[in-house]
Design a protein around this motif. Sequence first.
Motif, mmCIF file in Angstrom:
data_model
loop_
_atom_site.group_PDB
_atom_site.id
_atom_site.type_symbol
_atom_site.label_atom_id
_atom_site.label_comp_id
_atom_site.label_asym_id
_atom_site.label_seq_id
_atom_site.Cartn_x
_atom_site.Cartn_y
_atom_site.Cartn_z
ATOM 1 N N ALA A 146 0.811 -1.215 0.000
ATOM 2 C CA ALA A 146 0.000 0.000 0.000
ATOM 3 C C ALA A 146 0.849 1.271 0.000
ATOM 4 C CB ALA A 146 -0.928 0.004 1.208
ATOM 5 N N GLN A 147 2.171 1.128 0.202
ATOM 6 C CA GLN A 147 3.064 2.290 0.218
ATOM 7 C C GLN A 147 3.683 2.501 -1.160
ATOM 8 O OE1 GLN A 147 3.019 4.041 3.157
ATOM 9 N NE2 GLN A 147 1.542 2.422 3.626
ATOM 10 N N ASP A 148 3.644 3.725 -1.648
ATOM 11 C CA ASP A 148 4.132 4.022 -3.002
ATOM 12 C C ASP A 148 5.602 3.669 -3.187
ATOM 13 O OD1 ASP A 148 1.663 4.935 -3.762
ATOM 14 O OD2 ASP A 148 2.091 7.036 -3.318
ATOM 15 N N GLN A 149 6.414 3.873 -2.162
ATOM 16 C CA GLN A 149 7.857 3.694 -2.307
ATOM 17 C C GLN A 149 8.338 2.307 -1.893
ATOM 18 O OE1 GLN A 149 9.603 6.082 -3.832
ATOM 19 N NE2 GLN A 149 7.665 7.201 -3.971
ATOM 20 N N CYS A 150 7.425 1.427 -1.494
ATOM 21 C CA CYS A 150 7.819 0.099 -1.010
ATOM 22 C C CYS A 150 7.474 -0.993 -2.025
ATOM 23 C CB CYS A 150 7.134 -0.201 0.323
ATOM 24 S SG CYS A 150 7.626 0.894 1.675
ATOM 25 N N ASN A 151 8.172 -2.109 -1.936
ATOM 26 C CA ASN A 151 7.900 -3.260 -2.784
ATOM 27 C C ASN A 151 8.249 -4.532 -2.005
ATOM 28 O OD1 ASN A 151 7.678 -5.276 -4.649
ATOM 29 N ND2 ASN A 151 9.109 -4.424 -6.134
ATOM 30 N N PRO A 152 7.261 -5.203 -1.418
ATOM 31 C CA PRO A 152 7.535 -6.397 -0.606
ATOM 32 C C PRO A 152 8.045 -7.584 -1.408
ATOM 33 C CG PRO A 152 5.185 -6.141 -0.954
ATOM 34 C CD PRO A 152 5.821 -4.897 -1.494
ATOM 35 N N ASP A 153 7.932 -7.510 -2.747
ATOM 36 C CA ASP A 153 8.359 -8.619 -3.609
ATOM 37 C C ASP A 153 9.738 -8.394 -4.217
ATOM 38 O OD1 ASP A 153 5.740 -9.550 -3.133
ATOM 39 O OD2 ASP A 153 4.984 -8.490 -4.897
ATOM 40 N N ILE A 154 10.420 -7.332 -3.805
ATOM 41 C CA ILE A 154 11.660 -6.940 -4.471
ATOM 42 C C ILE A 154 12.727 -8.015 -4.410
ATOM 43 C CG2 ILE A 154 12.552 -5.738 -2.417
ATOM 44 C CD1 ILE A 154 13.051 -4.726 -6.134
ATOM 45 N N THR A 155 12.865 -8.691 -3.277
ATOM 46 C CA THR A 155 13.888 -9.733 -3.157
ATOM 47 C C THR A 155 13.633 -10.864 -4.140
ATOM 48 O OG1 THR A 155 14.145 -9.206 -0.806
ATOM 49 C CG2 THR A 155 15.056 -11.297 -1.560
ATOM 50 N N ILE A 156 12.363 -11.203 -4.334
ATOM 51 C CA ILE A 156 12.003 -12.280 -5.265
ATOM 52 C C ILE A 156 12.209 -11.817 -6.702
ATOM 53 C CG2 ILE A 156 10.156 -13.855 -5.962
ATOM 54 C CD1 ILE A 156 8.908 -13.333 -3.166
ATOM 55 N N GLU A 157 11.850 -10.577 -6.993
ATOM 56 C CA GLU A 157 12.039 -10.033 -8.339
ATOM 57 C C GLU A 157 13.515 -9.956 -8.705
ATOM 58 O OE1 GLU A 157 10.053 -6.295 -8.353
ATOM 59 O OE2 GLU A 157 8.033 -7.159 -8.224
ATOM 60 N N MET A 158 14.372 -9.737 -7.715
ATOM 61 C CA MET A 158 15.810 -9.623 -7.958
ATOM 62 C C MET A 158 16.541 -10.949 -7.756
ATOM 63 S SD MET A 158 16.518 -6.443 -8.803
ATOM 64 C CE MET A 158 14.967 -6.428 -9.734
ATOM 65 N N ASP A 159 15.807 -12.021 -7.578
ATOM 66 C CA ASP A 159 16.403 -13.334 -7.349
ATOM 67 C C ASP A 159 17.391 -13.690 -8.466
ATOM 68 O OD1 ASP A 159 16.797 -15.860 -6.171
ATOM 69 O OD2 ASP A 159 15.276 -16.763 -7.471
ATOM 70 N N GLY A 160 18.624 -14.010 -8.086
ATOM 71 C CA GLY A 160 19.643 -14.382 -9.061
ATOM 72 C C GLY A 160 20.401 -13.214 -9.651
ATOM 73 N N LYS A 161 20.030 -11.984 -9.299
ATOM 74 C CA LYS A 161 20.707 -10.800 -9.834
ATOM 75 C C LYS A 161 21.692 -10.231 -8.820
ATOM 76 C CE LYS A 161 16.708 -9.536 -12.688
ATOM 77 N NZ LYS A 161 15.701 -8.487 -13.003
ATOM 78 N N ASP A 162 22.668 -9.505 -9.315
ATOM 79 C CA ASP A 162 23.624 -8.829 -8.438
ATOM 80 C C ASP A 162 22.952 -7.639 -7.765
ATOM 81 O OD1 ASP A 162 25.634 -10.594 -9.175
ATOM 82 O OD2 ASP A 162 26.306 -9.325 -10.835
#
Length: 327
Positions: A146-162
Motif C-alpha cells: 500500500a506504500q508508493d515507495q515500497c515493494n515487498p516482492d523486491i527480493t524475489i524479483e531480484m532473485d539471481g541478480k547482483d
Amino acid sequence: MSRIRLNQEYRNKIANRMRVHIEAEDTQEKEKFFQLRENFKALQDKTWELAKVCVTRQYPKKDVAMAHYLQDKYPNVNTIAKDSCFHFGYMGKPEEADEEDKYITKHFDFRLNGDIDGIDRQDELEGYRASSRDFGYAYFRDELKAQDQCNPDITIEMDGKDSNPHWTKYQDANDKYLGTLSGRNNLTSYADKWDKEYELDLIGREYCRDRQIAVSREEYKTFEMWQQKKGQLIMAHYKWIKSILAQTKFVKDVLKGYKYLDEALEFAKESDINIDEAELIRCNSSGLMIYNPKNASQMLKAMKNKNVSRKDKILARQEYERKQVIN
C-alpha cells in the motif's frame, strides 16, 4: 481508417494492467500463501507460551527478581537483559545423533527479522541479510504494497541478480516502513511492536549462545515445527510471486510480437481483462514476433495453477476433445 501502431508505452501499460489482474486471481499458490500467513500469528503466540514455560523453568521468577534487585543496587552488576532468541536443546538418542547421547541444540529467534535456520549469527556485522528480511516482507506484504515507495516482492524479483541501486532503494524503503532499518536497538513501527511481544528477562551474559536452555524432545520438536512454518510462509510467498512473474514475462513477450494496438487489446480481452483504448497514450513502435491473440491468451491461462474441481477438469477436457474433433 489506419490501425494504431503499438509502442513501448502501450506495451508497458497493458502489461502492468494484466499483472494486476494476474495477482488478483485465486490460485493454489496464492491460497497457500494467504492460509499460512493467516494462521502464523496464532502459531507464534502458542509457541511463545511454551518458550516462556521453558525459560522460566531455567530462570525462576524469584531469581530474575533477585538479579534485577542486585543490578539496580550495584552499578558494577550487569547480569540480566531482555531477549527474544534462545538456544533450546535436549539429549538426543543414539539414532538421532552421530554420537551416543549427543546434545542436540538449535537457535530459535522470535523477532520479526529473526533467522529461520537455527544458526546464531551474533559474530556477524550489524545489518540484515536478505533472508532475514523475507518473513517481514511476506507477513506484512499488504501493508508494504500500500506504500508508493515500497515493494515487498523486491527480493524475489531480484532473485539471481547482483545487488543494484533499484534493489537497494526498495529494500531500504521496506525496512524503514517496517521499522528495522535503524538496527535492533532502535526499532520502530511494526518491528518494535512485534519484538516487544516476544521478550523475556534472562540471566547471563550478553549473547544468547551463552544461555543453553534444556527442553524435552517433544518441546524441541514443537519449536522446530514453528520454525519450519515460518520458512514455509516465506517459500509460499516466493512461489506465488514467481508464478506471477513468469506469467507477466509471458505477457510482455506476447506484446512484443504485436504491431498494432487492437491485437494487444484483443489478447487482453481474451484473457478476461478489458482495457479502455482511451486510457492509453499514442506513440510509434514496431513488433518482433507475432502471436495469434486467442492462442496467446490460452497459453497464458494454461500457465495458471488455479483451483479447479475434478468435475470441472473432466468437463474442460471433454470440451477440448470436442473442439479437436470439429477442427
